[in-house]
Design a protein around this motif. Structure first.
Motif, PDB file in Angstrom:
ATOM      1  N   GLY A 116       0.823  -1.208   0.000  1.00  0.00           N
ATOM      2  CA  GLY A 116       0.000   0.000   0.000  1.00  0.00           C
ATOM      3  C   GLY A 116       0.851   1.250   0.000  1.00  0.00           C
ATOM      4  N   LEU A 117       0.212   2.379  -0.232  1.00  0.00           N
ATOM      5  CA  LEU A 117       0.934   3.649  -0.235  1.00  0.00           C
ATOM      6  C   LEU A 117       1.609   3.881   1.113  1.00  0.00           C
ATOM      7  CD1 LEU A 117      -1.539   5.991  -2.145  1.00  0.00           C
ATOM      8  CD2 LEU A 117       0.509   4.875  -3.024  1.00  0.00           C
ATOM      9  N   CYS A 118       2.818   4.335   1.086  1.00  0.00           N
ATOM     10  CA  CYS A 118       3.665   4.682   2.244  1.00  0.00           C
ATOM     11  C   CYS A 118       4.179   3.469   3.029  1.00  0.00           C
ATOM     12  CB  CYS A 118       2.931   5.637   3.193  1.00  0.00           C
ATOM     13  SG  CYS A 118       2.485   7.186   2.388  1.00  0.00           S
ATOM     14  N   GLU A 119       3.870   2.248   2.599  1.00  0.00           N
ATOM     15  CA  GLU A 119       4.317   1.066   3.344  1.00  0.00           C
ATOM     16  C   GLU A 119       5.818   0.802   3.220  1.00  0.00           C
ATOM     17  OE1 GLU A 119       2.031  -2.508   2.873  1.00  0.00           O
ATOM     18  OE2 GLU A 119       0.145  -1.458   3.244  1.00  0.00           O
ATOM     19  N   THR A 120       6.473   1.368   2.224  1.00  0.00           N
ATOM     20  CA  THR A 120       7.915   1.153   2.069  1.00  0.00           C
ATOM     21  C   THR A 120       8.719   2.392   2.457  1.00  0.00           C
ATOM     22  OG1 THR A 120       7.971   1.854  -0.250  1.00  0.00           O
ATOM     23  CG2 THR A 120       7.508  -0.478   0.178  1.00  0.00           C
TER      24      THR A 120
ATOM     25  N   GLU B 241      16.157  -2.472  -0.644  1.00  0.00           N
ATOM     26  CA  GLU B 241      15.227  -3.468  -0.114  1.00  0.00           C
ATOM     27  C   GLU B 241      13.873  -3.473  -0.826  1.00  0.00           C
ATOM     28  OE1 GLU B 241      16.209  -3.527   4.564  1.00  0.00           O
ATOM     29  OE2 GLU B 241      15.314  -1.660   3.827  1.00  0.00           O
ATOM     30  N   ILE B 242      13.599  -2.453  -1.605  1.00  0.00           N
ATOM     31  CA  ILE B 242      12.281  -2.285  -2.224  1.00  0.00           C
ATOM     32  C   ILE B 242      12.246  -2.959  -3.592  1.00  0.00           C
ATOM     33  CG2 ILE B 242      10.603  -0.621  -3.094  1.00  0.00           C
ATOM     34  CD1 ILE B 242      11.746   1.378  -1.034  1.00  0.00           C
ATOM     35  N   LYS B 243      11.330  -3.907  -3.742  1.00  0.00           N
ATOM     36  CA  LYS B 243      11.125  -4.553  -5.042  1.00  0.00           C
ATOM     37  C   LYS B 243      10.103  -3.762  -5.845  1.00  0.00           C
ATOM     38  CE  LYS B 243      12.381  -9.154  -3.550  1.00  0.00           C
ATOM     39  NZ  LYS B 243      11.985 -10.555  -3.449  1.00  0.00           N
ATOM     40  N   VAL B 244      10.318  -3.704  -7.152  1.00  0.00           N
ATOM     41  CA  VAL B 244       9.456  -2.945  -8.055  1.00  0.00           C
ATOM     42  C   VAL B 244       8.755  -3.929  -8.997  1.00  0.00           C
ATOM     43  CG1 VAL B 244       9.375  -1.069  -9.741  1.00  0.00           C
ATOM     44  CG2 VAL B 244      11.090  -1.025  -7.915  1.00  0.00           C
TER      45      VAL B 244
ATOM     46  N   TYR C  92       5.914   0.740  -7.262  1.00  0.00           N
ATOM     47  CA  TYR C  92       6.196  -0.198  -6.181  1.00  0.00           C
ATOM     48  C   TYR C  92       5.291  -0.030  -4.959  1.00  0.00           C
ATOM     49  CZ  TYR C  92       9.119   3.605  -4.298  1.00  0.00           C
ATOM     50  OH  TYR C  92       9.582   4.801  -3.843  1.00  0.00           O
ATOM     51  N   GLU C  93       4.343   0.894  -5.005  1.00  0.00           N
ATOM     52  CA  GLU C  93       3.296   1.012  -3.992  1.00  0.00           C
ATOM     53  C   GLU C  93       2.006   1.333  -4.729  1.00  0.00           C
ATOM     54  OE1 GLU C  93       5.792   2.904  -0.218  1.00  0.00           O
ATOM     55  OE2 GLU C  93       4.368   4.153  -1.290  1.00  0.00           O
ATOM     56  N   TYR C  94       0.867   0.905  -4.152  1.00  0.00           N
ATOM     57  CA  TYR C  94      -0.383   1.084  -4.894  1.00  0.00           C
ATOM     58  C   TYR C  94      -1.591   1.080  -3.970  1.00  0.00           C
ATOM     59  CZ  TYR C  94      -4.015   0.212  -8.411  1.00  0.00           C
ATOM     60  OH  TYR C  94      -5.134   0.288  -9.200  1.00  0.00           O
TER      61      TYR C  94
ATOM     62  N   THR D  10      13.129  -6.882  -9.423  1.00  0.00           N
ATOM     63  CA  THR D  10      14.072  -5.776  -9.622  1.00  0.00           C
ATOM     64  C   THR D  10      13.947  -4.822  -8.442  1.00  0.00           C
ATOM     65  OG1 THR D  10      13.851  -5.941 -12.021  1.00  0.00           O
ATOM     66  CG2 THR D  10      14.695  -3.864 -11.164  1.00  0.00           C
ATOM     67  N   ILE D  11      15.079  -4.357  -7.932  1.00  0.00           N
ATOM     68  CA  ILE D  11      15.038  -3.448  -6.786  1.00  0.00           C
ATOM     69  C   ILE D  11      15.101  -1.988  -7.245  1.00  0.00           C
ATOM     70  CG2 ILE D  11      15.942  -5.115  -5.121  1.00  0.00           C
ATOM     71  CD1 ILE D  11      18.675  -3.683  -5.406  1.00  0.00           C
TER      72      ILE D  11
END
Length: 111
Positions: free
Chosen positions: A17-21, A28-31, A47-49, A100-101
């Protein structure tokens, strides 16, 4: 105008969700989603939705690496956008590596 569905249920499940990363490092963030203009420049890496708002967060590069940026992205807008001169839609990259990060994208190592 007719919409083109750019997010599958499978991809939606992989998107936080939005702002979760927000507290995570880019390494560390996967896209899991790449949308692109197959007729010219322009790529959106999401990567957030939020499905309720049809609003994503990610990295947009519209063909100018120096002005590419992180920000909110309207999926409704991308799904209804038609590319001149013949009005074809944007596409989801079906062969995109969903692991992919973000570091690889922001540092322009992935195009």
């Amino acid at each position: 105008m007719k919409r083109v569905k750019l997010i599958t249920k499978e991809i939606e499940k992989r998107l936080p969700g939005l702002c979760e990363t927000a507290d995570m490092d880019n390494s560390e963030i996967k896209v899991p989603l790449k949308i692109f203009n197959p007729y010219g420049s322009g790529s959106w890496y999401i990567y957030e939705y939020s499905p309720d708002e049809m609003l994503g967060f990610g990295f947009a590069n519209l063909g100018d690496d120096q002005n590419a940026e992180l920000g909110y992205i309207s999926l409704l807008e991308l799904e209804t956008l038609r590319v001149p001169p013949i009005g074809l839609p944007l596409e989801r990259d079906k062969w995109w590596d969903q692991d992919t990060i973000l570091d690889d994208i922001v540092n322009f190592r992935v195009r």
